[in-house]
Design an enzyme around this catalytic site. Structure first.
Site, mmCIF file in Angstrom:
data_model
loop_
_atom_site.group_PDB
_atom_site.id
_atom_site.type_symbol
_atom_site.label_atom_id
_atom_site.label_comp_id
_atom_site.label_asym_id
_atom_site.label_seq_id
_atom_site.Cartn_x
_atom_site.Cartn_y
_atom_site.Cartn_z
ATOM 1 N N GLU A 17 48.823 44.778 37.198
ATOM 2 C CA GLU A 17 48.328 45.597 36.086
ATOM 3 C C GLU A 17 47.036 46.315 36.490
ATOM 4 O O GLU A 17 46.852 47.511 36.211
ATOM 5 C CB GLU A 17 48.101 44.708 34.869
ATOM 6 N N HIS A 18 46.135 45.593 37.153
ATOM 7 C CA HIS A 18 44.891 46.216 37.617
ATOM 8 C C HIS A 18 45.169 47.323 38.633
ATOM 9 O O HIS A 18 44.562 48.396 38.572
ATOM 10 C CB HIS A 18 43.987 45.157 38.262
ATOM 11 N N GLU A 35 36.309 38.510 37.112
ATOM 12 C CA GLU A 35 36.889 38.263 35.789
ATOM 13 C C GLU A 35 37.200 36.776 35.598
ATOM 14 O O GLU A 35 36.947 36.199 34.537
ATOM 15 C CB GLU A 35 38.168 39.100 35.623
#
Length: 419
Positions: A50-51, A127
């Site tokens: 996704e990143h 993160e």
């Protein structure tokens, strides 16, 4: 409102819902590829992918992706859940075609530049570190892990540091080949949209792809257990979960009403008893989460080291009491909260696009809001009492974090529930 569904020859599904009067729209691609689709050695790769989607395609740089959407005042983002990965944008109605072209490009044509992989790897590791430093975030990952141990559904979405630190380009492309087929995707758009125009564009963008067949996933199995991490923090964090129905089980509505009545607002039982009457915490809530084939009733509270024992006991006693004296007034209030939340949320094209994609993935259709409201309205006080009683013997899980050395464990909680 006008909801329309079209399926292309290769299985790619399009669902749109026109919302008259809106000058904006939300559109995106929802892919049936989340944390539960990963093998153990892939844990965290759906989120990594996704990143990477925003780090450049064959015709757009990372900056160009952002600029094309923001040049028209739009917003683009993505998220990964345990069951899906979503790529979506909010734009003015005139710019829906542009948004769809950008989203299709990042989903179908990412370049996975090795230099960008290294850059984004560091971002994701940051993160993970941030999540570990946020107790009321990480405790839910731990709770999920002990609820569904040793299976894909129980693993963290971010993945462990050692896995994230090792992913390479071939790992990303292999996951895409396995899970990003046209029949594993849903294009959902709501707001100021034209269904026929979106279908025509989807045919041009996705129609050439070959169907791959549904991904195989292991059924979720709620086993329960306990995770306790003692650490010097200001608060002791307490999270308790019980096995609950999945979306396909009509009992999910009783579970939602029960959770809302117990801890869904300031008038709820747990808030009133634990915070307002006893002053044992600042934050306490209960919620019902549902997935394709399982669910969780979750209760969370943060309190002091000295009061964690009292908080656990009072919470368990309130769970027991609900099985015998949950009132019609409490149930009516919870039903009203759920209905208002559903209907207010549907005033947002973003919420509506997400809801339509999610329900289409689960049911193969999109049940109307009226259908959901009718099922909520059908939940009686007696049904909630029955649900509360059955929950006392259901499988459970416990996560504790902070100064929790003296906190009661899962065995003590189960014993008090059964007494």
């Amino acid at each position: 409102m006008s909801l329309q569904i079209t399926t292309l020859a290769n299985g790619f599904r399009i669902v749109t819902e026109a919302m008259p009067g809106l000058m904006s729209a939300s559109a995106g691609i929802w892919v049936n590829a989340g944390g539960r689709h990963e093998r153990a050695e892939q844990n965290g790769i759906a989120h990594f992918l996704e990143h990477m989607a925003f780090k450049g395609t064959m015709k757009r740089s990372a900056l160009k992706i952002a600029e094309e959407i923001e040049d028209v005042g739009g917003y683009i983002n993505a998220y990964t859940s345990r069951e899906m990965t979503a790529y979506y944008a909010r734009v003015l109605s005139a710019d829906v075609a542009l948004a769809m072209d950008v989203i299709a490009d990042i989903v179908l044509n990412p370049v996975f530049d090795p230099r960008e992989i290294e850059t984004e790897r560091h971002v994701i590791l940051q993160e993970i570190g941030q999540a570990l430093d946020t107790p009321d975030d990480i405790i839910f990952d731990w709770l999920h892990e002990v609820s569904y141990p040793d299976q894909p559904f129980g693993r963290t979405i971010l993945g462990p540091v050692e896995r994230v630190g090792a992913f390479q380009r071939d790992d990303l492309t292999a996951f895409v080949r396995e899970h990003y087929g046209p029949d594993q995707m849903i294009l959902s758009a709501s707001g100021g949209v034209d269904h026929d125009a979106i279908v025509a564009q989807a045919e041009a963008l996705f129609g050439h792809l070959q169907a791959q067949g549904a991904s195989n996933i292991l059924p979720a199995r709620f086993d329960g257990g306990e995770k306790r991490k003692v650490k010097k923090l200001e608060q002791a964090h307490f999270a308790l979960a019980f096995e609950a129905p999945g979306y396909r089980d009509d009992a999910v509505y009783a579970a939602q009403v029960y959770a809302t009545a117990m801890g869904g607002g300031m008038s709820s039982r747990l808030f009133q008893k634990v915070r307002e009457e006893r002053g044992l915490c600042y934050s306490i809530f209960a919620q019902s989460g549902a997935y394709e084939d399982t669910g969780q009733i979750t209760i969370y509270a943060g309190t002091s080291e000295a009061e964690i024992g009292q908080l656990a006991e009072v919470t368990v006693d309130e769970l027991k009491r609900a099985a015998t004296d949950m009132t019609e007034a409490e149930v009516a209030r919870a039903r009203a909260q759920l209905k208002a939340g559903l209907l207010m949320g549907m005033e947002s094209p973003s919420n509506r696009a997400e809801r339509n994609a999610r329900l289409l993935a689960i049911w193969g259709r999109v049940p109307s809001a009226d259908e959901a409201v009718a099922k909520i309205d059908a939940v009686t006080a007696g049904a909630v009492q029955d649900y509360a009683g059955a929950l006392l013997g259901a499988k459970s899980a416990l996560a504790l974090y902070g100064p929790v050395k003296a906190a009661p464990g899962i065995a003590a909680i189960k014993g008090r529930l059964a007494a």
